[in-house]
Design a protein around this motif. Sequence first.
Motif, PDB file in Angstrom:
ATOM      1  N   ASP A  40     -25.364 -30.508  35.415  1.00  7.82           N
ATOM      2  CA  ASP A  40     -24.747 -30.184  34.125  1.00  7.82           C
ATOM      3  C   ASP A  40     -23.742 -31.294  33.836  1.00  7.82           C
ATOM      4  N   HIS A  41     -24.171 -32.280  33.069  1.00  6.09           N
ATOM      5  CA  HIS A  41     -23.362 -33.477  32.835  1.00  6.09           C
ATOM      6  C   HIS A  41     -22.518 -33.381  31.564  1.00  6.09           C
ATOM      7  N   ARG A  42     -22.333 -32.160  31.060  1.00  2.57           N
ATOM      8  CA  ARG A  42     -21.524 -32.013  29.850  1.00  2.57           C
ATOM      9  C   ARG A  42     -20.048 -32.255  30.118  1.00  2.57           C
ATOM     10  N   GLY A  43     -19.636 -32.180  31.361  1.00  4.42           N
ATOM     11  CA  GLY A  43     -18.257 -32.460  31.738  1.00  4.42           C
ATOM     12  C   GLY A  43     -18.270 -33.255  33.025  1.00  4.42           C
ATOM     13  N   GLY A  44     -17.115 -33.703  33.442  1.00  3.67           N
ATOM     14  CA  GLY A  44     -17.056 -34.513  34.656  1.00  3.67           C
ATOM     15  C   GLY A  44     -16.671 -33.737  35.890  1.00  3.67           C
ATOM     16  N   VAL A  45     -16.897 -32.424  35.880  1.00  7.07           N
ATOM     17  CA  VAL A  45     -16.456 -31.595  36.996  1.00  7.07           C
ATOM     18  C   VAL A  45     -17.653 -31.044  37.751  1.00  7.07           C
ATOM     19  N   VAL A  46     -17.373 -30.498  38.926  1.00  2.76           N
ATOM     20  CA  VAL A  46     -18.406 -29.880  39.745  1.00  2.76           C
ATOM     21  C   VAL A  46     -17.834 -28.622  40.379  1.00  2.76           C
ATOM     22  N   ALA A  47     -18.646 -27.583  40.416  1.00  6.11           N
ATOM     23  CA  ALA A  47     -18.308 -26.360  41.138  1.00  6.11           C
ATOM     24  C   ALA A  47     -19.121 -26.340  42.420  1.00  6.11           C
ATOM     25  N   ALA A  99     -11.317 -17.866  47.325  1.00  6.47           N
ATOM     26  CA  ALA A  99     -12.415 -17.143  47.973  1.00  6.47           C
ATOM     27  C   ALA A  99     -12.399 -15.698  47.505  1.00  6.47           C
ATOM     28  N   PHE A 100     -13.487 -14.987  47.805  1.00  6.81           N
ATOM     29  CA  PHE A 100     -13.591 -13.581  47.431  1.00  6.81           C
ATOM     30  C   PHE A 100     -14.556 -12.899  48.387  1.00  6.81           C
ATOM     31  N   THR A 101     -14.333 -11.608  48.591  1.00  8.92           N
ATOM     32  CA  THR A 101     -15.221 -10.788  49.410  1.00  8.92           C
ATOM     33  C   THR A 101     -15.775  -9.674  48.538  1.00  8.92           C
ATOM     34  N   ALA A 102     -17.071  -9.411  48.658  1.00 10.99           N
ATOM     35  CA  ALA A 102     -17.721  -8.340  47.919  1.00 10.99           C
ATOM     36  C   ALA A 102     -18.569  -7.531  48.892  1.00 10.99           C
ATOM     37  N   ARG A 103     -19.384  -6.645  48.364  1.00  9.91           N
ATOM     38  CA  ARG A 103     -20.196  -5.800  49.232  1.00  9.91           C
ATOM     39  C   ARG A 103     -21.268  -6.577  49.970  1.00  9.91           C
ATOM     40  N   ASP A 104     -21.864  -7.577  49.312  1.00  7.32           N
ATOM     41  CA  ASP A 104     -23.023  -8.258  49.877  1.00  7.32           C
ATOM     42  C   ASP A 104     -22.747  -9.684  50.326  1.00  7.32           C
ATOM     43  N   PHE A 105     -21.606 -10.212  50.012  1.00  3.54           N
ATOM     44  CA  PHE A 105     -21.355 -11.620  50.308  1.00  3.54           C
ATOM     45  C   PHE A 105     -19.866 -11.905  50.380  1.00  3.54           C
ATOM     46  N   THR A 106     -19.554 -13.060  50.976  1.00  4.36           N
ATOM     47  CA  THR A 106     -18.213 -13.625  50.956  1.00  4.36           C
ATOM     48  C   THR A 106     -18.358 -15.047  50.450  1.00  4.36           C
ATOM     49  N   GLY A 107     -17.622 -15.393  49.411  1.00  8.33           N
ATOM     50  CA  GLY A 107     -17.799 -16.691  48.772  1.00  8.33           C
ATOM     51  C   GLY A 107     -16.540 -17.539  48.821  1.00  8.33           C
ATOM     52  N   TYR A 108     -16.737 -18.838  48.961  1.00 10.64           N
ATOM     53  CA  TYR A 108     -15.646 -19.815  48.990  1.00 10.64           C
ATOM     54  C   TYR A 108     -15.989 -20.903  47.972  1.00 10.64           C
ATOM     55  N   PHE A 109     -15.040 -21.255  47.105  1.00 14.19           N
ATOM     56  CA  PHE A 109     -15.374 -22.209  46.054  1.00 14.19           C
ATOM     57  C   PHE A 109     -14.291 -23.243  45.856  1.00 14.19           C
ATOM     58  N   GLN A 110     -14.740 -24.382  45.328  1.00 14.55           N
ATOM     59  CA  GLN A 110     -13.856 -25.453  44.895  1.00 14.55           C
ATOM     60  C   GLN A 110     -14.325 -25.936  43.536  1.00 14.55           C
ATOM     61  N   LEU A 111     -13.405 -26.191  42.654  1.00 11.24           N
ATOM     62  CA  LEU A 111     -13.685 -26.785  41.350  1.00 11.24           C
ATOM     63  C   LEU A 111     -12.946 -28.120  41.310  1.00 11.24           C
ATOM     64  N   LEU A 112     -13.721 -29.211  41.242  1.00 16.06           N
ATOM     65  CA  LEU A 112     -13.173 -30.549  41.413  1.00 16.06           C
ATOM     66  C   LEU A 112     -13.771 -31.529  40.404  1.00 16.06           C
ATOM     67  N   ALA A 113     -13.147 -32.693  40.298  1.00 10.93           N
ATOM     68  CA  ALA A 113     -13.808 -33.805  39.630  1.00 10.93           C
ATOM     69  C   ALA A 113     -15.066 -34.133  40.430  1.00 10.93           C
ATOM     70  N   ALA A 114     -16.127 -34.494  39.728  1.00 12.19           N
ATOM     71  CA  ALA A 114     -17.423 -34.666  40.389  1.00 12.19           C
ATOM     72  C   ALA A 114     -17.382 -35.689  41.512  1.00 12.19           C
ATOM     73  N   ASP A 115     -16.549 -36.726  41.384  1.00 16.87           N
ATOM     74  CA  ASP A 115     -16.519 -37.757  42.419  1.00 16.87           C
ATOM     75  C   ASP A 115     -15.707 -37.338  43.647  1.00 16.87           C
ATOM     76  N   ARG A 116     -15.213 -36.100  43.652  1.00 20.66           N
ATOM     77  CA  ARG A 116     -14.469 -35.596  44.829  1.00 20.66           C
ATOM     78  C   ARG A 116     -15.262 -34.531  45.593  1.00 20.66           C
ATOM     79  N   LEU A 117     -16.537 -34.404  45.277  1.00 19.06           N
ATOM     80  CA  LEU A 117     -17.355 -33.360  45.907  1.00 19.06           C
ATOM     81  C   LEU A 117     -17.414 -33.492  47.416  1.00 19.06           C
ATOM     82  N   GLU A 118     -17.462 -34.710  47.930  1.00 18.22           N
ATOM     83  CA  GLU A 118     -17.626 -34.881  49.374  1.00 18.22           C
ATOM     84  C   GLU A 118     -16.482 -34.250  50.154  1.00 18.22           C
TER      85      GLU A 118
END
Length: 443
Positions: A40-47, A99-118
């Motif tokens: 999704d190149h509409r912005g310069g970010v990555v989830a 992060a968040f915990t739910a009934r079926d999963f536990t998720g961890y996320f980062q929202l960054l500039a695309a060139d910081r994904l590594e």
Amino acid sequence: MAPLRLLTTLLLFGLASAAAADRIQHHELDNGLTVLVQEDHRGGVVASMLWYHVGSGHEHRPITGISHAVEHMMFKGTEVRGTGEFARLIAREGGRTNAFTARDFTGYFQLLAADRLELAMELEAERMHRLVFDPEEFQREMQVIHEERRQRVDDPPEARAFERFTATAHMASPYRHPIIGWRKDLERLRLEELEAWYQRWYTPGNATLVVVGAVEPERVFELAERHFGAVPAGEVEPPPEGREIATGPGERRIEVRFEDARVPLLFLGYNVPSLATAAEPSDAYALLLAAELLDGGRSARLPEELVRGPGLATSASVGYSPVARLDTLFSLVARPSEGHDLDELESALREQVRRLRDDPVEDSELERAITRLLAAEVYAQDAPMGRAQRLGRLASTGIGWEEAQRFEERVRAVTPEDIQRVARTYLEPERLTVGRLLPGEEE
């Protein structure tokens, strides 16, 4: 231009835009980690979101709340980084993490500039298999969790009532346990149990990495191999079973009275299938549209006929999510207005359900509901985080991320006969739990 026509035009434009970015690339590492990438190149970010397929729906007494407790410990340091360093490194690069915990999963996320994904991949791979369980940090976090439970569940009377209602409605399912855990279980939870839970479920084969944003798929796969490829595979255990009784255990009722409650509240919950458990996917989509017909905006049936019309209720809502690993609930929640009581309100809600069973919905009303539902889906998926959440939830519940690409087709295929069929099959008294919250007696 008429409002409905304008909404339809915007919806079709949104669906066309989404379709261009809907191509999802898939890769699996040798250790079992699944990687999903959506450009999704509409912005310069990555989830970047790492989903572990474990949550409160995998738990049992007396270790309820353990998935949420492990989530807290994931921010307490690894073998090479101290407490809080993960979040500080992400913030230094202008990103955010949580992060968040739910009934079926536990998720961890980062929202960054695309060139910081590594950086996000490096840090997540590290704590996937090198987490440190420090006793002092554990004690501090358990105090935080106790306070979190007090504020969210123990103090608000509505939350206490809903906790009891959920435990009654899910008779044969681990969904009966609160995500944060029962208070008595939290009081006895031990550090070694958390470490064993982490070793059991936090493995590459029990995880899905979802990356959405201004990225090239091959570059993402390369980074995933570099940082996650060396993580030991571990053993992947099948999740615990927990289907509800197929024909329903019979109508159940629960009534609670709390002195600190100020106004009454009514819960109705029907045991129904999810996309993962339905005999046919069309059942889940028909239930989803039944919920939309009842509570899909100001023109839906409950706002129109219970709140603004006769004024029986100050609020009335419907909840159903087809994205779940086990059977779930089709729930109605309402609060009576002054001069009306719970008996009147329950009768009115049951009448709304009866209409779904006995009276075929008009084609025009169903078409409006479909348009609203698809529009809401387009808006929810507009940002990279929304797209990543959709893919991660589908993958973590066993439904499969491919279902995201069939959503519009499945919704549009629902007919009035489908809605009447699922209402007759699932929205029946044998599957119903009624919960009532009553205010304390006035002095």
